[in-house]
Design an enzyme around this catalytic site. Sequence first.
Site: not given
Length: 719
Positions: A451, A516
């Site tokens: 990430d 997301d």
Amino acid sequence: MQNNYPDFVSLKGKNTSLTIALNRQAPQVIYWGKKLSDKTTEQMLTTLRIRQEVPASPMREAKRSLTTTTGEGFSGNPGLKLFGDQAQWAVVPKVTSIEMIGENKLVINNSDDYRKITVIHTVVIDPESDVLRFDSKVVNDGTEDIQLEWCTAATLPVPAHTDQILGFEGHWAGEFHEQRTQQFFGTYLRENRRGRTSHDCFPGIIMHTKTCDQQQGEAYGFHLGWSGNHRLLSEKMSDGRSFVQLGELLLPGEYTLKSGDSYQSPKLYATYSGSGLSGMSRQFHRYVRSNLMKYNAAEKVRPVHYNTWEGIYFDHDVETINGLADRAAELGVERFVLDDGWFIGRNDDTAGLGDWYVDEEAFPDGLGPVVDHVNSLGMEFGLWFEPEMINPNSNLYRAHPDWILSTAPNEDVGFRNQLVLDLTRPEVVEYLFERLDSLLKEYNIKYIKWDMNRDINQPGDQYGRPAIHRQTNALYALLDKVKQAHPTVEIESCSSGGARADYGVLERTDRVWTSDSNDALDRLKIQKGFSYFFPAELMGTHVGPRDCHITHRSLTMSMRASVVLFGHMGMEMDLRELTDDEKVELKAMVNLYKEHRHFIHSGDLYRLSLPDYAQGLGVVAKDKSEALFSYSLLRGHTAGLPDQFRFEGLDPEAIYKLHVVWPIRSGDFWPKSSIFNFETNLPKMDGQRFTGEALMLLGKQIPRLAPQSSLIYHLTRED
């Protein structure tokens, strides 16, 4: 003086031709489009391109070479901008030699002997996909320093009739939104200075004709394979000529070419399609599958994921996680990914980043008991990392506060309670590799979710120099080193969702976390935009919670599950909250995905042109033996019934049996998430046979649906 190279060079793919003229001492694309026959000569193309002198204009138009320059009189955006003490800004590189490597790769050497600068162009065509790859290299052959401002990978002409611009914009949890603009006199310009590929400025652009839609018409697609700052533009000059440029955006003073130094541009990928926007995407997909992906779908299927993030966030303990693993395995999950919260001090997002050691409070015996339990259930284990970031509240920052990118003495810009590690420092990369390597050796970790949750707002290194170019290449080197040490470990590119999705990072990773947002309605738009350049097997798609944690919209399991089939399926929710009916539906989608992923992840994509109240797509097997098509109703249709639903990509002469495979039947009835009386509607067609041409030319009537619902059809060819 006799040139030691031909006047023209042509590269040909399966359906396209690219012809470059070298007879004006600069490489110029004189034709790029539908494949030409051998009867059409380069001289014919040259003659047909002759243009008159225009009043109040140059007597001879400046060359529109692969690297346009101000020095040669080009009044559009230069492809090369640099300066030094010897008027290097006026550089005019001329062709000195070319090299053909096989039939598909061309290297063109250009030099400006007066200013001691060499420019090298590399052009490669993939004959199966018709995707071209361009890059440029600039070399300082002199003794004085040169400051480089801009070097496009290539300047590529586009025909005047392809005057529609399709770009991509967005934001966090809303990536890959289509942006449509008509070409105008002047410059359409998108610049990204966020230090990563970015949510809001994807490095891709499509030029197409007014009549082009998903299935027909001409389109030119362009994508820059680079994970740092970038710049893309489409310009129409006053003389009527149009061109596209893509390249790395360099910050002031970021790149100095000392004597003997060189700069290598990122790779530009481009393709022409005469079969509409979906045809263009299929070409990009074929290229990615054959040339970029290290993962081989024929050797290993894409496993069903469970990710813990929206299920438990930072609430980590062995009992909770093992309990989730039990529930995931019962649903058919094949890979269990432990997300953020497993390392020391990580009770929330304010602390711990950089301290990549297992938290002993949450895991007194390390991760071993969790990994072993997950493996005992037949699932692979994956782990979340954010290697490039550091929290000020961390042991690493307290020990090395100088290890960050900053513009001291300026105050650091706050962003998600974290700062960016300076990967241009070798000691930082050594530390990160040691931590990753140690954990991968200690535990049976088969998957890394990598990430990056913030922009790089102040990208200064320890010497105060801008560092995005070097930071990006250092990231690539770290990824390469991890892959080399652990070749069977797969890596997901995640960056607050889809902020790092590009062909540069995909040379080193195996999956992209698309967004997301797990809101199914948002995902339809996001996944459609993603699909223009990336195939389904790279697209992370998760069934989210009943109430979306970002939009707070409540959707049925039937709708949430329907949007994940055409990607790399997973789930991300608290499995303890599932009702019995939701478990039945979710497991049914897992089974449907497992049954069909073999051709979803190798087949041809057809996005469908539907009214704006609906969205649809299909994947057709390469041999057209079967297909899956999805129809999603976003809001109420404008007439009593929706429009006919026309299929695409089938064999027109074949007979196909049509089945409705979603929503599922539960016993002898459709589940409560059904939105009309299926018993009096769908069974009339379900299981019946139709020709491919009837399904494509007439289509089928969609029954009345409630908004926020989907149907999925499976077609099998009757041999």
